[in-house]
Scaffold this motif. Structure first.
Motif, short mmCIF file in Angstrom:
data_model
loop_
_atom_site.label_atom_id
_atom_site.label_comp_id
_atom_site.label_asym_id
_atom_site.label_seq_id
_atom_site.Cartn_x
_atom_site.Cartn_y
_atom_site.Cartn_z
N ALA A 85 0.82 -1.22 0.00
CA ALA A 85 0.00 0.00 0.00
C ALA A 85 0.85 1.26 0.00
O ALA A 85 0.57 2.21 -0.72
N THR A 86 1.93 1.28 0.81
CA THR A 86 2.73 2.49 0.94
C THR A 86 3.99 2.49 0.08
O THR A 86 4.55 3.54 -0.20
N GLY A 87 4.45 1.30 -0.30
CA GLY A 87 5.70 1.20 -1.05
C GLY A 87 6.93 1.26 -0.16
O GLY A 87 8.05 1.18 -0.64
N ASN A 88 6.75 1.38 1.15
CA ASN A 88 7.89 1.45 2.08
C ASN A 88 8.44 0.06 2.37
O ASN A 88 7.71 -0.93 2.39
N ILE A 89 9.73 0.01 2.64
CA ILE A 89 10.39 -1.27 2.89
C ILE A 89 9.97 -1.85 4.23
O ILE A 89 9.76 -1.13 5.20
N ILE A 90 9.84 -3.17 4.24
CA ILE A 90 9.59 -3.91 5.47
C ILE A 90 10.88 -4.62 5.88
O ILE A 90 11.31 -4.55 7.02
N SER A 91 11.50 -5.30 4.91
CA SER A 91 12.75 -5.99 5.21
C SER A 91 13.55 -6.22 3.93
O SER A 91 13.02 -6.15 2.82
N ALA A 92 14.84 -6.48 4.14
CA ALA A 92 15.77 -6.77 3.04
C ALA A 92 16.60 -7.97 3.44
O ALA A 92 16.94 -8.13 4.62
N HIS A 93 16.93 -8.82 2.45
CA HIS A 93 17.68 -10.04 2.73
C HIS A 93 18.75 -10.23 1.66
O HIS A 93 18.43 -10.30 0.48
N TRP A 94 20.00 -10.30 2.09
CA TRP A 94 21.13 -10.54 1.19
C TRP A 94 21.56 -11.98 1.38
O TRP A 94 21.85 -12.41 2.50
N PHE A 95 21.59 -12.74 0.29
CA PHE A 95 21.98 -14.13 0.36
C PHE A 95 23.44 -14.25 -0.08
O PHE A 95 23.79 -13.90 -1.20
N MET A 96 24.26 -14.72 0.84
CA MET A 96 25.70 -14.74 0.66
C MET A 96 26.11 -15.85 -0.31
O MET A 96 25.55 -16.94 -0.29
N ASP A 97 27.07 -15.55 -1.11
CA ASP A 97 27.73 -16.53 -1.96
C ASP A 97 28.90 -17.04 -1.13
O ASP A 97 29.69 -16.24 -0.63
N ASP A 98 29.04 -18.35 -0.99
CA ASP A 98 30.09 -18.88 -0.11
C ASP A 98 31.50 -18.59 -0.61
O ASP A 98 32.47 -18.81 0.11
N ARG A 99 31.63 -18.05 -1.82
CA ARG A 99 32.95 -17.64 -2.32
C ARG A 99 33.32 -16.23 -1.90
O ARG A 99 34.44 -15.79 -2.10
N GLU A 100 32.36 -15.50 -1.33
CA GLU A 100 32.63 -14.14 -0.88
C GLU A 100 33.43 -14.16 0.41
O GLU A 100 33.14 -14.96 1.30
N PRO A 101 34.40 -13.27 0.55
CA PRO A 101 35.15 -13.21 1.81
C PRO A 101 34.25 -12.93 3.01
O PRO A 101 34.53 -13.39 4.11
N GLU A 102 33.15 -12.21 2.79
CA GLU A 102 32.25 -11.87 3.87
C GLU A 102 31.44 -13.06 4.38
O GLU A 102 30.71 -12.94 5.35
N SER A 103 31.55 -14.20 3.73
CA SER A 103 30.85 -15.38 4.24
C SER A 103 31.53 -15.91 5.51
O SER A 103 31.00 -16.75 6.21
N GLU A 104 32.70 -15.34 5.81
CA GLU A 104 33.40 -15.65 7.06
C GLU A 104 32.86 -14.70 8.14
O GLU A 104 32.94 -13.48 8.01
N LEU A 105 32.29 -15.26 9.20
CA LEU A 105 31.58 -14.48 10.21
C LEU A 105 32.42 -13.35 10.81
O LEU A 105 31.95 -12.21 10.87
#
Length: 174
Positions: A85-105
């Motif tokens: 109805a408003t177009g405002n964000i509720i949530s966002a989800h980024w799905f990590m690729d296990d080859r990304e360095p950021e997949s390391e906690l």
């Protein structure tokens, strides 16, 4: 002349269709540069381009989901859920690729120094991710989801409403 124009149009169409979709060029750095919790459908389209898939999360059509896909096989890279109805964000989800360095906690936690994380380990009934640990920030809208089997980051979620934590809400993926 007409055949030359047709050939030119066909060449342009083929060249454009061979370009990777916008979502395959998305990066975590780009996502971090956005103020995700202030996005709406207009700013998201401007900043990220049109989604690869647009649908409704719920049967009442109150939530609109935008999916940005990438990879081979094609999987969801980013999902955005908006109030229809408003177009405002509720949530966002980024799905990590296990080859990304950021997949390391530890590396990912260092990336967000303003976040203070507490571990939440949901029961199997709660979790749609399988055996996972949820590192939920008490100072930002960010939650990091770690796959207990691989001990790597599988996803990140931001929510505009802190009561809707990723362990209690299904992040739409394709």
């Amino acid at each position: 002349m007409k055949s030359m124009i047709t050939a030119l149009i066909l060449t342009f169409t083929v060249a454009c269709s061979s370009l990777p979709p916008t979502s395959s060029r998305l990066s975590l750095t780009q996502i971090d540069s956005l103020n995700l919790m202030n996005l709406n459908t207009v700013t998201a389209k401007k900043e990220l381009g049109a989604p690869d898939i647009k649908d409704y999360t719920d049967s009442s059509h109150q939530e609109e989901t935008w999916l940005y896909l990438a990879g081979e096989p094609t999987t969801t890279r980013l999902s955005l859920i908006f109030n229809a109805a408003t177009g405002n964000i509720i949530s966002a989800h980024w799905f990590m690729d296990d080859r990304e360095p950021e997949s390391e906690l530890n590396r990912l936690i260092k990336r967000y120094p303003k976040a203070s994380f507490d571990i939440k380990n949901p029961t199997k009934k709660e979790s749609i991710y399988g055996p996972s640990l949820f590192y939920q920030s008490s100072t930002t809208p960010l939650t990091i989801i770690v796959d207990e089997r691989t001990n790597s980051v599988s996803a990140m979620s931001w929510t505009a409403n802190p009561s809707l934590t990723p362990s209690g809400r299904k992040p739409t993926s394709h």
